[in-house]
Design a protein around this motif. Structure first.
Motif, mmCIF file in Angstrom:
data_model
loop_
_atom_site.group_PDB
_atom_site.id
_atom_site.type_symbol
_atom_site.label_atom_id
_atom_site.label_comp_id
_atom_site.label_asym_id
_atom_site.label_seq_id
_atom_site.Cartn_x
_atom_site.Cartn_y
_atom_site.Cartn_z
ATOM 1 N N VAL A 51 0.839 -1.198 0.000
ATOM 2 C CA VAL A 51 0.000 0.000 0.000
ATOM 3 C C VAL A 51 0.873 1.246 0.000
ATOM 4 C CG1 VAL A 51 -1.707 1.332 1.282
ATOM 5 C CG2 VAL A 51 -1.901 -1.162 1.175
ATOM 6 N N LEU A 52 0.571 2.144 -0.934
ATOM 7 C CA LEU A 52 1.268 3.424 -1.024
ATOM 8 C C LEU A 52 0.317 4.516 -0.542
ATOM 9 C CD1 LEU A 52 2.271 1.456 -3.422
ATOM 10 C CD2 LEU A 52 3.308 3.515 -4.361
ATOM 11 N N PRO A 53 0.580 5.122 0.612
ATOM 12 C CA PRO A 53 -0.317 6.181 1.105
ATOM 13 C C PRO A 53 -0.163 7.455 0.288
ATOM 14 C CG PRO A 53 1.599 5.975 2.536
ATOM 15 C CD PRO A 53 1.702 4.864 1.521
ATOM 16 N N LEU A 91 -8.178 -8.607 -2.435
ATOM 17 C CA LEU A 91 -6.989 -8.061 -3.095
ATOM 18 C C LEU A 91 -5.917 -9.151 -3.181
ATOM 19 C CD1 LEU A 91 -6.350 -5.168 -4.140
ATOM 20 C CD2 LEU A 91 -5.060 -4.820 -2.033
ATOM 21 N N PRO A 92 -5.374 -9.408 -4.363
ATOM 22 C CA PRO A 92 -4.411 -10.506 -4.504
ATOM 23 C C PRO A 92 -3.036 -10.160 -3.956
ATOM 24 C CG PRO A 92 -4.681 -9.384 -6.599
ATOM 25 C CD PRO A 92 -5.687 -8.766 -5.653
ATOM 26 N N ALA A 93 -2.311 -11.188 -3.543
ATOM 27 C CA ALA A 93 -0.928 -10.993 -3.114
ATOM 28 C C ALA A 93 -0.112 -10.420 -4.266
ATOM 29 C CB ALA A 93 -0.335 -12.323 -2.659
ATOM 30 N N GLY A 94 0.769 -9.505 -3.941
ATOM 31 C CA GLY A 94 1.597 -8.872 -4.954
ATOM 32 C C GLY A 94 1.010 -7.611 -5.547
ATOM 33 N N ALA A 95 -0.258 -7.324 -5.250
ATOM 34 C CA ALA A 95 -0.876 -6.110 -5.767
ATOM 35 C C ALA A 95 -0.241 -4.882 -5.129
ATOM 36 C CB ALA A 95 -2.377 -6.119 -5.485
ATOM 37 N N ARG A 96 -0.222 -3.793 -5.875
ATOM 38 C CA ARG A 96 0.241 -2.498 -5.384
ATOM 39 C C ARG A 96 -0.927 -1.532 -5.456
ATOM 40 N NH1 ARG A 96 5.671 -1.397 -5.172
ATOM 41 N NH2 ARG A 96 5.441 0.702 -6.052
ATOM 42 N N VAL A 236 6.218 2.751 0.961
ATOM 43 C CA VAL A 236 5.295 1.635 0.698
ATOM 44 C C VAL A 236 5.091 0.847 1.986
ATOM 45 C CG1 VAL A 236 4.871 -0.422 -0.681
ATOM 46 C CG2 VAL A 236 6.148 1.491 -1.670
ATOM 47 N N PHE A 237 3.835 0.587 2.325
ATOM 48 C CA PHE A 237 3.551 -0.261 3.479
ATOM 49 C C PHE A 237 3.686 -1.729 3.102
ATOM 50 C CE2 PHE A 237 1.234 3.314 5.517
ATOM 51 C CZ PHE A 237 1.823 3.217 6.769
ATOM 52 N N VAL A 238 4.535 -2.451 3.856
ATOM 53 C CA VAL A 238 4.709 -3.890 3.716
ATOM 54 C C VAL A 238 4.634 -4.507 5.099
ATOM 55 C CG1 VAL A 238 6.092 -3.704 1.608
ATOM 56 C CG2 VAL A 238 7.222 -3.685 3.846
ATOM 57 N N ASN A 239 4.466 -5.810 5.153
ATOM 58 C CA ASN A 239 4.321 -6.514 6.416
ATOM 59 C C ASN A 239 5.691 -6.788 7.026
ATOM 60 O OD1 ASN A 239 3.443 -7.941 8.610
ATOM 61 N ND2 ASN A 239 2.318 -9.472 7.450
#
Length: 242
Positions: A51-53, A91-96, A236-239
């Protein structure tokens, strides 16, 4: 200064002004926007998306999404990914995903520009965020985002106070909270058994329900159901725990 909440390991202050005045002393900034930016981030990132805020939903957001090869979240009623947590469940894995929000996304982007560690927290992942931060950082700033009055000024939002209190609750065994943070924690403790009812009846919850998004409120009221810790890395938000 008197407002710096000095000597506390966990401090709490609202919105952009709180971030501006207190972030410099923090090792990590936790932005809490329960209805709905941070909940959207948790739902998306827990599914393997990034996720890009972004602070604006206009032509700038369209250009930003194109520049970064990302899908742009649209209006809630558009039947596609949006600032509706339930719209992101598939939302699929790998989506931006570029996720515009005038409150939570703006705070996260500005905190990221300052160069510190930024985490998005909500009720769903409060315990996970606290567990991840504990032992890594000694100075934590929790920022409930709040909402806006029609004139653009900050409207403190109960759901964000409760989400912030849940994060403080998770941090308190390891770090001493300021009185401001203790107040949020006490509010959370008093209402934690009634979160669906409280969120459904507060101003933001009523607004979303009247617009047909009661399912978003119910999803956001789920406490500690996620182990996801969304951390902002290079915008970018990542886990952080994946």
């Amino acid at each position: 200064m008197f407002w710096e909440q000095q000597d506390a390991g966990v401090r709490l202050e609202w919105g952009e002004a709180g971030l501006e005045h207190l972030a410099a002393q923090a090792d990590v900034v936790v932005v809490v926007d329960v209805l709905s930016f941070a909940t959207c981030v948790e739902v998306a990132v827990s599914r393997g998306a990034a996720v890009l805020p972004f602070g604006w939903r206009d032509a700038r957001a369209t250009a930003f999404a194109a520049e970064h090869g990302a899908l742009l979240a649209g209006e809630r009623a558009a039947g596609r990914p949006s600032l509706s947590p339930t719209s992101l469940l598939g939302l699929p894995a790998g989506a931006r995903l570029v996720l515009p929000s005038p409150n939570g996304a703006t705070l996260c982007a500005r905190a990221g520009e300052a160069g510190g560690v930024v985490v998005a927290a909500c009720l769903r992942n409060a315990a996970a965020v606290g567990a991840w931060i504990g032992g890594r950082f000694q100075n934590v700033l929790v920022v409930p985002a709040g909402e806006r009055w029609p004139d653009g000024t900050l409207r403190p939002a109960l759901e964000d106070l409760l989400g912030a209190g849940a994060v403080v609750e998770a941090l308190a065994p390891a770090l001493r909270p300021s009185p401001e943070a203790q107040g949020a924690r006490a509010m959370f403790q008093a209402m934690r058994e009634r979160l669906p009812e409280v969120l459904g009846g507060c101003a933001s919850g009523l607004e979303l329900s009247e617009r047909g998004f009661a399912e978003d409120v119910a999803l956001a009221a789920e406490l500690d159901v996620s182990g996801c810790v969304p951390v902002l890395r290079e915008g970018v938000f990542v886990n952080a725990v994946s």
